[in-house]
Design an enzyme around this catalytic site. Structure first.
Site, PDB file in Angstrom:
ATOM      1  N   ASP A 141       4.445   0.540  11.989  1.00 38.77           N
ATOM      2  CA  ASP A 141       3.275  -0.338  11.495  1.00 38.77           C
ATOM      3  C   ASP A 141       3.246  -1.694  12.372  1.00 38.77           C
ATOM      4  OD1 ASP A 141       2.298   1.572   9.261  1.00 38.77           O
ATOM      5  OD2 ASP A 141       4.356   1.487   9.199  1.00 38.77           O
ATOM      6  N   ASP A 171      -5.256  12.477  12.396  1.00 43.25           N
ATOM      7  CA  ASP A 171      -5.980  11.239  12.319  1.00 43.25           C
ATOM      8  C   ASP A 171      -5.655  10.759  13.581  1.00 43.25           C
ATOM      9  OD1 ASP A 171      -3.467  10.295  12.430  1.00 43.25           O
ATOM     10  OD2 ASP A 171      -3.354   9.885  10.459  1.00 43.25           O
ATOM     11  N   ARG A 212      -4.831  10.454   4.099  1.00 40.60           N
ATOM     12  CA  ARG A 212      -3.620  11.193   4.278  1.00 40.60           C
ATOM     13  C   ARG A 212      -2.466  11.182   3.208  1.00 40.60           C
ATOM     14  NH1 ARG A 212       0.286  12.692   6.606  1.00 40.60           N
ATOM     15  NH2 ARG A 212       0.017  14.702   8.229  1.00 40.60           N
ATOM     16  N   LYS A 220       0.946  -1.269  -0.104  1.00 38.49           N
ATOM     17  CA  LYS A 220      -0.026   0.070  -0.119  1.00 38.49           C
ATOM     18  C   LYS A 220       0.856   1.202  -0.167  1.00 38.49           C
ATOM     19  CE  LYS A 220      -1.816   1.816   3.973  1.00 38.49           C
ATOM     20  NZ  LYS A 220      -1.156   3.098   4.247  1.00 38.49           N
ATOM     21  N   ASN A 221       1.863   1.256   0.838  1.00 33.57           N
ATOM     22  CA  ASN A 221       2.711   2.648   1.076  1.00 33.57           C
ATOM     23  C   ASN A 221       3.576   2.755  -0.024  1.00 33.57           C
ATOM     24  OD1 ASN A 221       1.012   3.013   3.067  1.00 33.57           O
ATOM     25  ND2 ASN A 221       2.845   2.246   4.788  1.00 33.57           N
TER      26      ASN A 221
END
Ligand code: EPU
Length: 435
Positions: free
Chosen positions: A324, A136, A112, A41-42
């Site tokens: 994470d 957030d 974000r 994802k990142n």
């Protein structure tokens, strides 16, 4: 705009899971079998943003079907970029000669990571109008380092009505020194400097594998970047970039999630496409906890005992143990043997899911940046709420060792970053379903 899905039989709903916002988990294990790890994802969100730099047709492979990708498609769509699925995990991105360099609030507030369009828009259009991202659940998340790096390259900024207006008639290569190895600031600096005049050096750059993946994509597009993946990145600016095909690096956080599930439930798994070398520090920690993990020709092979041993762990920028991974580690420690102290060094607010674990019978005390986790032999299933992507996944993982039923509400947070967490876990024997 998010296009129609051309793949009948595959649920486009994975991107926009409206119904079935709960995940129901029962005590499970041992797990056994194979899980295929998707693209990170990142990384993919940044690669999609980087495609803005070159008009033409780009193709990304190993793109996960997650909500954040759908949001980035929507954001690119609002700029006039067409995206469509051309295979189960291949995304075509068609960037026109004209793009609208604006990221509107209603799209930016959804995720974000959208701030990374700033660098490519400035480099491509000489201007950008990007809504200020809010905070957030991790606490405040400033973007001062992004803006300072772009300013050093020649951009100017004004803010009004919740938007940042950026201008850069000429970007000029220079030495950038980041105050902290911020992932997003490194990425924005990289994507702007590939089109700057002359040489840019980014010192104290973030070293995450996703940065190296972005640099690989940009180099393939014609950029000249050396040193990505180390603390000093050098960029020779070029006048033009061209569209390319690229396969997204495997998601180390997704892989860690299945290792955590294995650690809690016991058993043996092969994680196809996972990259052992991107997870060294975590794998060393999991080894101390009693797991056996090795590189495998297909990816990673791992085996876990019936119960893990507790360890202490601190999060750090890569190559340290990633922030994470931390909710997953806390979820594992909740049912491990002994006491573990977990220290968060990146995001101040990243312990909010602890209350949810406590509802499941976990014994966890938090004090500032630290959590003391006293392992219990079993937890107790309870209704809980996913506060964010990784914490949500950690609750599902912890619930594999909870008597009775755990119902994780707000599962849409998990869908932002995981393609089919439930299906993949169920396929290796976990008692987990959507409900
Ligand atoms: N920071 C500043 N100013 C800045 C930028 C960052 O003070 O201008 C601070 C942050 O507030 C934070 C620290 O620096 O305390 C690290 O932030 P960083 O910029 O490295 O993180 P990011 O780019 O915002 C990415 C990932 C996160 C991951 C962090 C750290 C994406 C889309 N997000 O965020 O991933 O936790 O790096 O590795 O790449 C997730 O996947 O769920 C996730 C949150």
């Amino acid at each position: 705009m998010v296009g129609a899905d051309p793949m009948p039989g595959r649920s486009p709903g994975r991107e926009h899971t409206g119904a079935m916002d709960r995940i129901i988990v029962r005590r499970s294990g041992p797990l056994e079998g194979t899980v295929t790890i998707g693209g990170a994802k990142n990384s993919v969100l940044k690669l999609m943003a980087a495609s803005l730099l070159a008009p033409g047709t780009h193709v990304l492979h190993r793109v996960p079907r997650i909500t954040d990708v759908a949001c980035m498609r929507e954001l690119l769509g609002s700029m006039g970029v067409r995206t469509s699925w051309i295979g189960p995990s291949s995304l075509e991105i068609v960037v026109g000669d004209e793009i609208e360099p604006e990221a509107p609030y209603e799209l930016v507030e959804k995720f974000r990571a959208s701030i990374v369009v700033m660098g490519p828009l400035l480099a491509r259009c000489g201007r950008a109008r990007v809504a200020l991202p809010g905070g957030d659940d991790f606490g405040p998340r400033p973007i001062d380092m992004h803006l300072r790096a772009l300013e050093d390259l020649g951009a100017t900024f004004t803010t009004a009505h919740g938007y940042i207006e950026a201008r850069a008639d000429h970007l000029l290569g220079t030495r950038l020194l980041l105050e902290f190895p911020s992932v997003g600031a490194t990425e924005n600096a990289l994507m702007a400097s590939v089109r700057a005049k002359g040489t840019t050096t980014i010192d104290n750059a973030a070293r995450e594998p996703e940065i190296a993946d972005l640099a690989a994509y940009l180099n393939r597009m014609g950029a000249v970047i050396l040193g990505a993946g180390s603390s000093t990145i050098t960029v020779e600016g070029v006048d033009e970039l061209h569209p390319v095909e690229h396969t997204v690096v495997a998601d180390r956080i997704e892989a860690a999630t299945y290792l955590a599930a294995l650690g809690v439930a016991g058993g043996e798994l092969t994680l196809v496409d996972a990259r052992h070398e991107h997870m060294d520090m975590l794998i060393a920690k999991l080894g101390e906890m009693g797991m056996r993990i090795s590189p495998d020709p297909d990816g990673i092979w791992a085996m876990a005992p019936r119960r893990l041993r507790a360890v202490d762990v601190s999060t750090l920028p890569y190559p340290g143990v990633a922030t994470d991974y931390k909710p997953l580690l806390v979820g594992m420690l909740a049912s491990a043997d002994g006491v573990g102290i977990v220290t968060e060094n990146l995001f101040s607010g990243r312990f909010r899911y602890v209350d949810e674990l406590v509802r499941m019978g976990a014994d966890i005390r938090t004090e500032g940046h630290h959590a003391v986790v006293r392992g219990k032999a079993v937890l107790s299933g309870a209704p809980v709420r996913a506060p964010d992507i990784r914490a949500g996944a950690a609750l599902v993982v912890a619930a594999l060792k909870a008597e009775g039923e755990t119902v994780v509400a707000d599962a849409h947070h998990i869908d932002r970053g995981y393609e089919d967490l439930v299906g993949k876990l169920a396929s290796v024997g976990a008692d987990v379903r959507r409900g």
